[in-house]
Design an enzyme around this catalytic site. Sequence first.
Site, PDB file in Angstrom:
ATOM      1  N   ASN A   9       0.873  -1.176   0.000  1.00 34.92           N
ATOM      2  CA  ASN A   9       0.000   0.000   0.000  1.00 34.92           C
ATOM      3  C   ASN A   9       0.912   1.229   0.000  1.00 34.92           C
ATOM      4  O   ASN A   9       1.532   1.540   1.008  1.00 34.92           O
ATOM      5  CB  ASN A   9      -0.887  -0.032   1.255  1.00 34.92           C
ATOM      6  N   LYS A  11       0.124   4.307  -0.236  1.00 35.33           N
ATOM      7  CA  LYS A  11      -0.472   5.502   0.392  1.00 35.33           C
ATOM      8  C   LYS A  11      -0.238   6.731  -0.497  1.00 35.33           C
ATOM      9  O   LYS A  11      -0.262   6.604  -1.714  1.00 35.33           O
ATOM     10  CB  LYS A  11       0.072   5.660   1.812  1.00 35.33           C
ATOM     11  N   HIS A  94      -9.200   1.110   5.248  1.00 40.01           N
ATOM     12  CA  HIS A  94      -7.890   1.348   5.859  1.00 40.01           C
ATOM     13  C   HIS A  94      -8.042   2.284   7.053  1.00 40.01           C
ATOM     14  O   HIS A  94      -8.841   3.220   7.022  1.00 40.01           O
ATOM     15  CB  HIS A  94      -6.907   1.935   4.837  1.00 40.01           C
ATOM     16  N   GLU A  96      -6.367   4.684   8.051  1.00 41.14           N
ATOM     17  CA  GLU A  96      -6.170   6.110   7.753  1.00 41.14           C
ATOM     18  C   GLU A  96      -7.429   6.714   7.127  1.00 41.14           C
ATOM     19  O   GLU A  96      -7.731   7.885   7.345  1.00 41.14           O
ATOM     20  CB  GLU A  96      -4.939   6.276   6.846  1.00 41.14           C
ATOM     21  N   GLU A 166      -4.826  -4.859  10.679  1.00 48.34           N
ATOM     22  CA  GLU A 166      -3.779  -3.858  10.848  1.00 48.34           C
ATOM     23  C   GLU A 166      -3.997  -3.104  12.158  1.00 48.34           C
ATOM     24  O   GLU A 166      -4.757  -2.124  12.194  1.00 48.34           O
ATOM     25  CB  GLU A 166      -3.804  -2.855   9.686  1.00 48.34           C
ATOM     26  N   GLY A 172       3.137   2.319  10.677  1.00 47.79           N
ATOM     27  CA  GLY A 172       4.065   3.428  10.482  1.00 47.79           C
ATOM     28  C   GLY A 172       4.815   3.833  11.741  1.00 47.79           C
ATOM     29  O   GLY A 172       5.454   4.879  11.784  1.00 47.79           O
ATOM     30  N   SER A 212       4.079  -2.155  10.115  1.00 49.54           N
ATOM     31  CA  SER A 212       5.537  -2.204  10.289  1.00 49.54           C
ATOM     32  C   SER A 212       6.160  -3.558   9.932  1.00 49.54           C
ATOM     33  O   SER A 212       7.094  -4.010  10.592  1.00 49.54           O
ATOM     34  CB  SER A 212       5.930  -1.782  11.705  1.00 49.54           C
TER      35      SER A 212
HETATM   36  P1  13P Z   1       3.518   0.365   7.534  1.00 49.68           P
HETATM   37  O1  13P Z   1       4.040  -0.927   6.950  1.00 49.68           O
HETATM   38  O2  13P Z   1       4.249   1.572   7.030  1.00 49.68           O
HETATM   39  O3  13P Z   1       3.451   0.296   9.037  1.00 49.68           O
HETATM   40  O4  13P Z   1       2.012   0.552   7.013  1.00 49.68           O
HETATM   41  C1  13P Z   1       1.123  -0.508   7.122  1.00 49.68           C
HETATM   42  C2  13P Z   1      -0.120  -0.163   6.411  1.00 49.68           C
HETATM   43  O5  13P Z   1      -0.864   0.716   6.834  1.00 49.68           O
HETATM   44  C3  13P Z   1      -0.432  -0.869   5.164  1.00 49.68           C
HETATM   45  O6  13P Z   1      -1.721  -0.592   4.742  1.00 49.68           O
END
Ligand code: 13P
Length: 249
Positions: A9, A11, A94, A96, A166, A172, A212
């Site tokens: 992803n 983003k 997601h 976010e 997640e 992140g 992560s």
């Molecule tokens: P990270 O791997 O940067 O922690 O992000 C995970 C994520 O949100 C994938 O959708």
Amino acid sequence: MRSKIVAGNWKMNKNLTETEALLTELAAKLPDTQAEVMVAPTYVNLASAVRTLESSVIEVIAQNMHFAESGAYTGEISADMLLSIGVDTAIIGHSERRAYFGETDEILAKKVVTALDKNIRVMFCFGEELEDRKSDNHFNVVESQLKNALFSLEASAWSKIVLAYEPVWAIGTGETASADQAQEMHAFIRKTITEAYDATIANNVSILYGGSVKPGNAGEIFGKPDVDGGLIGGAALVADDFVAIIKAI
Ligand code: 13P
């Protein structure tokens, strides 16, 4: 038999030139694998990504989509628009999108229904926040996220669903759920689906872990019996890291 999947992803990262460069490098370095490999660049670069990966097995997927067929939804993207450029999988839910764009379980349930109606495969994301885990409420939160968005679906819909657990506190942050924490939650998710539907559906749905995941921890996490792959953020933006994670599966 459920599939193994490694999805990146991206983003809100990578402009057009950078997207083409990263995809070209990934396609060249892609190891031999049984796993499905997917990348989700930003909307404006999806059509170009599909073209760049024309002769690769890497699938291009969308980070989001709207629940309406079409109409006055400025800034939004419909299922038909995705299909028209050759994209037939979308990430929905997601954390976010939930946190920064107000996407509730109710909205997500509508998106899932629209996607499935259009024959778009859904990668449904969910997971608890840090306070939920600290207060030992993480199983309840995950169960209600699944129930509210997915458990009204007919059993047959589940062949078009991939789940991505997640935990928000691991996204992140560099802080990963331990492999045992991931396994514990994935087993709980399968148990919850078994209770709502049946064991066949629960055992056939791929459940990815996200948060992560890096080359150094992917092997241990993917080694757990109920973890079928990963949804990768930061490490998917570096070809060698993403390739190393694919090799780990
Ligand atoms: P990270 O791997 O940067 O922690 O992000 C995970 C994520 O949100 C994938 O959708």
